[in-house]
Design an enzyme around this catalytic site. Structure first.
Site, mmCIF file in Angstrom:
data_model
loop_
_atom_site.group_PDB
_atom_site.id
_atom_site.type_symbol
_atom_site.label_atom_id
_atom_site.label_comp_id
_atom_site.label_asym_id
_atom_site.label_seq_id
_atom_site.Cartn_x
_atom_site.Cartn_y
_atom_site.Cartn_z
ATOM 1 N N LYS A 14 20.274 38.817 -7.919
ATOM 2 C CA LYS A 14 20.691 37.565 -8.553
ATOM 3 C C LYS A 14 21.373 37.908 -9.872
ATOM 4 O O LYS A 14 20.743 38.411 -10.798
ATOM 5 C CB LYS A 14 19.499 36.642 -8.813
ATOM 6 C CG LYS A 14 19.909 35.344 -9.506
ATOM 7 C CD LYS A 14 18.713 34.556 -9.985
ATOM 8 C CE LYS A 14 19.173 33.349 -10.804
ATOM 9 N NZ LYS A 14 18.036 32.645 -11.449
ATOM 10 N N ALA A 32 17.440 26.253 -11.406
ATOM 11 C CA ALA A 32 17.163 25.824 -12.783
ATOM 12 C C ALA A 32 17.086 24.307 -12.903
ATOM 13 O O ALA A 32 17.936 23.587 -12.387
ATOM 14 C CB ALA A 32 18.201 26.362 -13.762
ATOM 15 N N GLY A 33 16.058 23.848 -13.598
ATOM 16 C CA GLY A 33 15.918 22.433 -13.901
ATOM 17 C C GLY A 33 14.945 21.673 -13.024
ATOM 18 O O GLY A 33 14.578 20.544 -13.341
ATOM 19 N N ASN A 82 10.907 28.211 -10.619
ATOM 20 C CA ASN A 82 9.900 29.084 -11.211
ATOM 21 C C ASN A 82 8.963 28.299 -12.118
ATOM 22 O O ASN A 82 7.785 28.137 -11.828
ATOM 23 C CB ASN A 82 10.573 30.218 -11.968
ATOM 24 C CG ASN A 82 9.599 31.195 -12.607
ATOM 25 O OD1 ASN A 82 9.972 32.021 -13.418
ATOM 26 N ND2 ASN A 82 8.323 31.148 -12.250
ATOM 27 N N THR A 83 9.500 27.766 -13.213
ATOM 28 C CA THR A 83 8.671 27.108 -14.220
ATOM 29 C C THR A 83 7.862 25.958 -13.640
ATOM 30 O O THR A 83 6.692 25.780 -13.995
ATOM 31 C CB THR A 83 9.546 26.597 -15.382
ATOM 32 O OG1 THR A 83 10.332 27.673 -15.895
ATOM 33 C CG2 THR A 83 8.694 26.030 -16.500
#
EC number: 2.8.1.10
Length: 263
Positions: free
Chosen positions: A102, A190-191, A212-213
């Protein structure tokens, strides 16, 4: 369409799951593994600069996941130009044999973590020519997505919102435009903040979602990982089924013929 055979193909790689997970922000490797397995994901991305997957002298992710079939996806988070990223991935391939990567080159390291698409484009072309399978993190610009594809990217990874923000899908139309612009897989990255965000991304036509988060920082990461698993599946099936058109006015679901007449 038989969704059982609906696989995700990235370069020469084929996967049954359309959920990709990250490895950062967990309290320990044991939780990382438990959540990853609960998610059903077959790909886990790892920031090589933060977690040394090449270090055999101490506990590392390669060791943690050695008894699984999960594919590692090294990423270049922390790199700020093409030269850094290219050097990093060459070292990774030399040490591990992994060329499934990535590409993540950050232009604004202090605030937005937005990608530097110019440096990313340059790195994509060089790495692809060297035989790497490049999954390119980028902004939500369909023109840049097409340029990355032309440069050799095996997948385009547009952000849905800033990394770690949990804001959800902020750019629905642009994700759709990118999907129309390229032939390689589009992976929303992301997001994502919760399971419904992942489902929406898939309903928009994304080929996969990376998060992930949202999992690692959830009150219960393992439960959230399982929620993401089913959300991605539901969103994909909804997309394949084809939603009804939106209308401004009501439309009766029951037929009017044969209704009893009164008065």
């Amino acid at each position: 369409m038989n969704h059982i055979k609906d696989t995700l193909k990235i370069g020469s790689h084929t996967f049954a799951s359309r959920l990709i997970v990250g490895s950062g922000k967990y309290k320990d490797f044991a939780t990382t593994k438990e959540a990853t397995l609960a998610s059903g994901a077959e790909i886990i991305t790892v920031a090589v600069r933060r977690v040394n997957i090449m270090d055999n002298k101490s506990e590392n992710l390669l060791e943690t996941f050695k008894d699984t079939n999960i594919q590692f996806l090294p990423n270049s988070a922390g790199c700020v130009n093409a030269k850094e990223a290219i050097t990093l991935f060459r070292l990774v391939r030399e040490a591990t044999g992994i060329d499934f990567i990535k590409l993540e080159i950050i232009g604004d390291i202090d605030k937005t973590l937005y990608p530097d698409v110019i440096e990313s484009l340059q790195a994509t072309e060089i790495l692809a020519n060297e035989g790497f399978c490049v999954l390119a993190y980028t902004n939500d610009d369909p023109i840049m997505a097409k340029r990355l594809e032309n440069a050799g990217a095996s997948a385009i990874m547009p952000l849905a919102a800033p990394i770690g923000s949990g804001l959800g899908i902020q750019n629905r139309y642009n994700i759709g435009f990118i999907k129309e612009a390229v032939k390689v897989p589009v992976i929303v990255d992301a997001g994502v903040g919760c399971a419904s965000d992942a489902s929406i991304a898939m309903e928009l036509g994304a080929d996969a979602v990376l998060t992930n988060t949202a999992i690692a920082q959830a009150q219960n990461p393992v439960t959230m990982a399982e929620a993401m698993k089913y959300a991605v599946k539901a969103g994909r099936l909804s997309y394949l089924a084809g939603r009804i058109p939106r209308k401004a006015y009501a439309s009766a679901s029951s037929p009017l013929e044969g209704m009893m007449q009164f008065g």
